[in-house]
Scaffold this motif. Structure first.
Motif, short mmCIF file in Angstrom:
data_model
loop_
_atom_site.label_atom_id
_atom_site.label_comp_id
_atom_site.label_asym_id
_atom_site.label_seq_id
_atom_site.Cartn_x
_atom_site.Cartn_y
_atom_site.Cartn_z
N VAL A 1 -11.10 -1.82 3.20
CA VAL A 1 -10.09 -2.17 2.20
C VAL A 1 -10.42 -3.51 1.55
O VAL A 1 -10.34 -3.65 0.31
N LEU B 1 -2.71 3.68 9.75
CA LEU B 1 -2.49 2.78 8.62
C LEU B 1 -1.80 1.46 8.96
O LEU B 1 -2.08 0.44 8.30
N LEU C 1 -3.59 4.93 -0.07
CA LEU C 1 -4.31 5.22 1.18
C LEU C 1 -4.07 6.67 1.58
O LEU C 1 -2.94 7.14 1.57
N PHE D 1 -8.31 4.73 -1.11
CA PHE D 1 -9.07 4.71 0.14
C PHE D 1 -8.80 6.00 0.91
O PHE D 1 -7.64 6.32 1.21
N THR E 1 1.20 5.62 0.46
CA THR E 1 0.65 6.93 0.79
C THR E 1 1.74 7.97 0.63
O THR E 1 2.94 7.64 0.70
N TYR F 1 0.87 -1.17 0.00
CA TYR F 1 0.00 0.00 0.00
C TYR F 1 0.91 1.22 0.00
O TYR F 1 2.01 1.20 0.57
#
Length: 352
Positions: free
Chosen positions: A312, A198, A259, A282, A185, A183
Motif C-alpha cells: 500500500v 485488512l 482494497l 489494491f 472495500t 480505505y
C-alpha cells in the motif's frame, strides 16, 4: 414470427448482492439491443420483482413447484439462465439454452467435503450438457471450469460483465460519513472475501477502514472485529451495512484507496466500479482479479501484515507520482454492458 427470449433472473431474490446487480445491469442493456420487430424478452423471476424492468414488459413468475415441473415454454425460442446455480432449468425441454457461469468457488472452499464438491460439479455438468452455448464471465472462470468438465464440441465463449456505475450527480453525503481519510472495500461480508486481513493496514496511521455490504456471516464479521481489537484499531473500523448506489459512488470517489483481497472471484465487479473513479486499487493476486485489474492495479504479494503495508505504501506513492487515474479509468471503460448485451444477442441469434 417474433423470437421470444426468456431470461432467468432467479438470482434477483438476493438484493444488495453482486448477482442482483448483474441482473439489473445486463437486462436493460439487452432491452436496448434486441430488434423490436422481431425479438422479445420475457423475464422469469420472483413475483416480488414484478415490474423490475418496466411495467410494460413480459414477466413469468417463479413458483416453488417449477423446480420440479417447469411452466410451458412452447412460445419461447431461447432460454438464458443468468447463473449456474439457479433453481430452475429446462433440463427436459428441447428449447435452446444459454447458460452463464460466474464461478465454481465451491471447488476451492476448504470447508466443503469432497463428496459435496463432487455433487456440485455433477449438477453443473448436467446443466452444461443440456446447454447449447455456455458463457463465462472471465477467462479465469472458463479455465477453472474446464479443469473439471470436458468441453469438447460444446460451444462456449467469454462475455465480460460491464461497469455497473451510472454516475449520480450531485452525490449526496452518506449518513455514515467517515471522519478521517479512509480505505474502502465493498462486498458481502463472508469468509471468501478475506476482509480480516485488512485491519493490519490501519496500524501506524490514522486511516479508517470502511466496509460496505450486507453481512452473510455474523461470525466472520466478529472475526474481523477481533483482529482489529488485536491491533488496537477497532475504533477505526466502520461497517456501513447495505449501501445505496449514491453511497457506493460517494465512498469510492472519496476513498484514499479501494482494497479487495478476495480469495475467489469469477469477475470482481466492485473492482471495475472503483476503477471507474480512477482511485488506487489494491487486490489479491488470486483467481480472476489480475485479469480484471490488469496493470493499473496493485497486488498484495501475500497477506502478511508487513507485506501488505509495504504494498500500500509503495502503491500510493507510485499512484501519486505517475498520474495514474486516467489510465485506471480507461481500463474501466473496457468493461461495457452494451458490449455484453451485444455478445449475448449474437449467441441467441446463432441458436434461432
Amino acid at each position: 414470427m417474433s423470437k421470444k427470449i426468456i431470461i432467468d433472473c432467479e438470482r434477483m431474490k438476493y438484493p444488495h448482492t453482486g448477482l442482483h446487480s448483474y441482473c439489473i445491469n445486463l437486462v436493460p442493456a439487452l432491452q436496448k439491443v434486441v430488434h423490436p420487430d422481431s425479438e422479445e424478452l420475457c423475464f422469469f423471476l420472483p413475483k416480488e420483482q414484478n415490474g423490475a424492468f418496466g411495467n410494460d414488459q413480459d414477466y413469468l413468475f417463479q413458483h416453488s413447484y417449477h423446480k420440479l415441473v417447469m411452466p410451458s415454454l412452447k412460445k419461447f425460442s431461447i432460454w438464458h439462465s443468468l447463473h449456474q446455480d439457479s433453481d430452475y432449468y429446462p433440463l427436459k425441454n428441447k428449447l435452446p439454452v444459454v447458460l452463464t457461469i460466474h464461478d465454481i468457488n465451491v471447488m476451492h472452499n476448504a470447508d466443503k467435503s469432497a463428496a459435496k464438491k463432487k455433487r456440485y460439479i455433477q449438477q453443473v455438468e448436467k446443466k452444461i450438457r443440456r446447454a447449447n452455448h455456455v458463457a463465462f464471465i472471465s477467462n479465469f472462470t472458463s479455465n477453472d471450469v474446464k479443469q473439471y468438465i470436458d468441453f469438447t464440441n460444446k460451444p462456449n465463449s467469454v462475455v465480460y460483465n460491464g461497469c455497473t456505475i451510472r454516475e449520480i450527480y450531485p452525490l449526496q453525503t452518506p449518513s455514515i460519513k467517515p471522519a478521517a481519510p479512509y480505505y474502502f472495500t465493498l462486498a458481502t461480508i463472508m469468509k471468501k472475501k478475506n476482509f480480516h486481513v485488512l485491519p493490519a493496514l490501519l496500524v501506524g496511521n490514522d486511516r479508517l477502514l470502511v466496509i460496505g455490504g450486507i453481512t452473510a456471516s455474523e461470525s466472520y464479521k466478529q472475526e474481523i472485529i477481533s483482529i482489529a481489537i488485536k491491533y488496537g484499531v477497532e475504533k477505526r473500523l466502520v461497517f456501513t451495512g447495505p449501501v445505496t448506489e449514491n453511497d457506493k459512488q460517494w465512498y469510492m470517489k472519496n476513498c484514499e484507496a479501494f482494497l479487495f483481497p478476495s480469495l475467489t472471484e469469477g469477475f470482481g465487479a466492485p473492482v471495475v466500479e472503483a476503477m471507474y473513479f480512477g482511485v488506487p486499487i489494491f487486490l489479491s493476486q488470486l483467481t480472476s482479479l489480475p485479469e480484471i485489474g490488469g496493470d493499473v492495479c496493485y497486488y498484495f504479494p501475500s497477506f502478511e501484515k508487513e507485506a501488505m503495508q509495504q504494498t500500500v505504501k509503495e502503491g500510493l506513492q507510485h499512484y501519486k507520482n505517475s498520474n495514474a487515474a486516467e489510465k485506471i479509468k480507461k481500463r474501466a471503460a473496457m468493461f461495457s454492458w452494451p458490449n455484453a448485451a451485444a455478445e449475448y444477442l449474437n449467441i441467441y441469434r446463432s441458436l434461432y
